[in-house]
Motif scaffolding. Structure first.
Motif, PDB file in Angstrom:
ATOM      1  N   GLY A  64       8.656  -0.016 -20.261  1.00  0.00           N
ATOM      2  CA  GLY A  64       8.907   0.481 -18.658  1.00  0.00           C
ATOM      3  C   GLY A  64       9.544  -1.081 -17.986  1.00  0.00           C
ATOM      4  N   THR A  65       9.774  -0.468 -16.914  1.00  0.00           N
ATOM      5  CA  THR A  65      10.337  -1.548 -16.030  1.00  0.00           C
ATOM      6  C   THR A  65       9.256  -2.062 -15.127  1.00  0.00           C
ATOM      7  OG1 THR A  65      11.399   0.555 -15.054  1.00  0.00           O
ATOM      8  CG2 THR A  65      12.923  -1.440 -15.367  1.00  0.00           C
ATOM      9  N   PHE A  66       9.601  -3.407 -14.907  1.00  0.00           N
ATOM     10  CA  PHE A  66       8.731  -4.190 -13.995  1.00  0.00           C
ATOM     11  C   PHE A  66       9.254  -4.197 -12.645  1.00  0.00           C
ATOM     12  CE2 PHE A  66       7.655  -5.870 -18.228  1.00  0.00           C
ATOM     13  CZ  PHE A  66       6.269  -5.573 -18.322  1.00  0.00           C
ATOM     14  N   GLY A  67       8.277  -4.305 -11.787  1.00  0.00           N
ATOM     15  CA  GLY A  67       8.716  -4.453 -10.283  1.00  0.00           C
ATOM     16  C   GLY A  67       8.891  -3.121  -9.616  1.00  0.00           C
ATOM     17  N   GLN A  68       8.615  -1.923 -10.392  1.00  0.00           N
ATOM     18  CA  GLN A  68       8.587  -0.803  -9.364  1.00  0.00           C
ATOM     19  C   GLN A  68       7.492  -0.601  -8.502  1.00  0.00           C
ATOM     20  OE1 GLN A  68       8.039  -0.296 -13.000  1.00  0.00           O
ATOM     21  NE2 GLN A  68       6.736   1.307 -13.244  1.00  0.00           N
ATOM     22  N   LYS A  69       7.828   0.105  -7.363  1.00  0.00           N
ATOM     23  CA  LYS A  69       6.866   0.257  -6.516  1.00  0.00           C
ATOM     24  C   LYS A  69       5.945   1.521  -6.745  1.00  0.00           C
ATOM     25  CE  LYS A  69       9.162  -1.721  -2.746  1.00  0.00           C
ATOM     26  NZ  LYS A  69       9.872  -1.753  -1.319  1.00  0.00           N
ATOM     27  N   VAL A  70       4.727   1.373  -6.537  1.00  0.00           N
ATOM     28  CA  VAL A  70       3.852   2.592  -6.874  1.00  0.00           C
ATOM     29  C   VAL A  70       3.144   2.824  -5.385  1.00  0.00           C
ATOM     30  CG1 VAL A  70       1.711   3.096  -7.803  1.00  0.00           C
ATOM     31  CG2 VAL A  70       3.194   1.618  -8.920  1.00  0.00           C
ATOM     32  N   ALA A  71       3.206   4.231  -4.978  1.00  0.00           N
ATOM     33  CA  ALA A  71       2.707   4.748  -3.810  1.00  0.00           C
ATOM     34  C   ALA A  71       0.954   5.109  -4.045  1.00  0.00           C
ATOM     35  CB  ALA A  71       3.466   5.838  -3.397  1.00  0.00           C
ATOM     36  N   VAL A  72       0.260   4.664  -3.317  1.00  0.00           N
ATOM     37  CA  VAL A  72      -1.210   4.823  -3.369  1.00  0.00           C
ATOM     38  C   VAL A  72      -1.712   5.602  -2.130  1.00  0.00           C
ATOM     39  CG1 VAL A  72      -3.584   3.830  -3.968  1.00  0.00           C
ATOM     40  CG2 VAL A  72      -1.493   2.803  -4.785  1.00  0.00           C
ATOM     41  N   PRO A  73      -1.734   6.787  -2.133  1.00  0.00           N
ATOM     42  CA  PRO A  73      -2.286   7.310  -0.990  1.00  0.00           C
ATOM     43  C   PRO A  73      -3.697   7.027  -0.494  1.00  0.00           C
ATOM     44  CG  PRO A  73      -2.319   8.966  -2.730  1.00  0.00           C
ATOM     45  CD  PRO A  73      -1.874   7.673  -3.106  1.00  0.00           C
ATOM     46  N   ALA A  74      -3.756   6.939   0.747  1.00  0.00           N
ATOM     47  CA  ALA A  74      -5.358   6.341   1.292  1.00  0.00           C
ATOM     48  C   ALA A  74      -5.705   7.739   1.703  1.00  0.00           C
ATOM     49  CB  ALA A  74      -5.256   5.462   2.436  1.00  0.00           C
ATOM     50  N   SER A  75      -7.159   7.609   1.636  1.00  0.00           N
ATOM     51  CA  SER A  75      -8.139   8.917   2.128  1.00  0.00           C
ATOM     52  C   SER A  75      -8.245   9.059   3.427  1.00  0.00           C
ATOM     53  CB  SER A  75      -9.233   8.907   1.449  1.00  0.00           C
ATOM     54  OG  SER A  75      -9.937   7.749   1.745  1.00  0.00           O
ATOM     55  N   ILE A  76      -7.914   7.859   4.150  1.00  0.00           N
ATOM     56  CA  ILE A  76      -7.968   7.850   5.895  1.00  0.00           C
ATOM     57  C   ILE A  76      -7.023   7.196   6.165  1.00  0.00           C
ATOM     58  CG2 ILE A  76     -10.741   8.128   5.766  1.00  0.00           C
ATOM     59  CD1 ILE A  76     -10.771   5.038   6.681  1.00  0.00           C
ATOM     60  N   SER A  77      -6.629   7.353   7.546  1.00  0.00           N
ATOM     61  CA  SER A  77      -5.695   6.462   8.265  1.00  0.00           C
ATOM     62  C   SER A  77      -6.610   5.317   8.951  1.00  0.00           C
ATOM     63  CB  SER A  77      -4.971   7.226   9.151  1.00  0.00           C
ATOM     64  OG  SER A  77      -5.632   7.925  10.192  1.00  0.00           O
ATOM     65  N   GLY A  78      -5.882   3.983   9.054  1.00  0.00           N
ATOM     66  CA  GLY A  78      -6.725   2.965   9.723  1.00  0.00           C
ATOM     67  C   GLY A  78      -5.930   1.741   9.508  1.00  0.00           C
ATOM     68  N   LYS A  79      -6.561   0.610   9.694  1.00  0.00           N
ATOM     69  CA  LYS A  79      -6.165  -0.758   9.491  1.00  0.00           C
ATOM     70  C   LYS A  79      -6.794  -1.134   8.147  1.00  0.00           C
ATOM     71  CE  LYS A  79      -5.343  -2.082  14.028  1.00  0.00           C
ATOM     72  NZ  LYS A  79      -5.265  -3.106  14.765  1.00  0.00           N
ATOM     73  N   ILE A  80      -5.920  -1.831   7.312  1.00  0.00           N
ATOM     74  CA  ILE A  80      -6.412  -2.548   6.114  1.00  0.00           C
ATOM     75  C   ILE A  80      -6.991  -3.882   6.524  1.00  0.00           C
ATOM     76  CG2 ILE A  80      -5.478  -3.665   3.995  1.00  0.00           C
ATOM     77  CD1 ILE A  80      -2.923  -1.772   4.214  1.00  0.00           C
TER      78      ILE A  80
END
Length: 175
Positions: free
Chosen positions: A1-17
């Motif tokens: 595999g290639t390194f440095g690829q972005k992974v999208a992680v969906p959140a169950s709620i919207s808000g502040k991290i």
């Protein structure tokens, strides 16, 4: 595999991290472990320790005023949402929770301040503690009805504060 690829992680709620518990390049094989903490801060909780001697004055749904150390001179308004069922045996206090709107996101978790219970306040006359006479099961004060003319009046008093005592029944303001 290639390194440095972005992974999208969906959140169950919207808000502040509020917290990120992963580092760049870190490998995770436990898919149940939290990667970050997200909170909806559009409404925040105010938690207060109220002395048990004062809890009788507070009811769910009532308004309280909140003063925060971070914003001196400003008053925020909250509504009491929950009163704990137990008393802390060390502090002799009861937890009161209130909800406060935070549309601009200025209020943050763990901020410190004080609350003032304002909704069910009432004005009552106060007298010096020395003016109250107790005897024969009655509490009385002497009221001046005219120059040099005094009359005993039965009263019901509240809890003493310093050298003053509130009169709950028997006197009107100005007597």
């Amino acid at each position: 595999g290639t390194f440095g690829q972005k992974v999208a992680v969906p959140a169950s709620i919207s808000g502040k991290i509020l917290d990120i518990s992963v580092a760049p390049g870190e490998y995770r094989n436990d898919t149940n472990a939290a990667v970050m903490t997200i909170a909806d801060l559009s409404t925040v909780w105010v938690s207060s320790d109220v002395p048990e001697s004062q809890i009788r004055f507070i009811n769910p749904g009532e308004r309280i005023d909140v003063a925060l150390t971070a914003y001196p001179g400003e008053t925020f308004h909250a509504r009491v949402t929950r009163i704990a069922d137990t008393v802390d045996p060390q502090t002799r206090t009861i937890k009161v929770h209130a909800e406060i709107n935070n549309p601009e996101g200025r209020l943050r978790p763990e901020m410190y301040g004080t609350i003032k219970h304002t909704e069910s306040m009432r004005k009552v006359p106060v007298v010096p503690v020395g003016a109250v006479l107790e005897g024969d099961g009655d509490t009385t004060v002497w009221v001046e009805r005219g120059p040099g003319h005094f009359q005993p009046v039965k009263v019901q008093t509240g809890e003493r504060t310093g050298s003053q005592i509130p009169v709950l029944r028997g006197l009107a303001t100005g007597d």
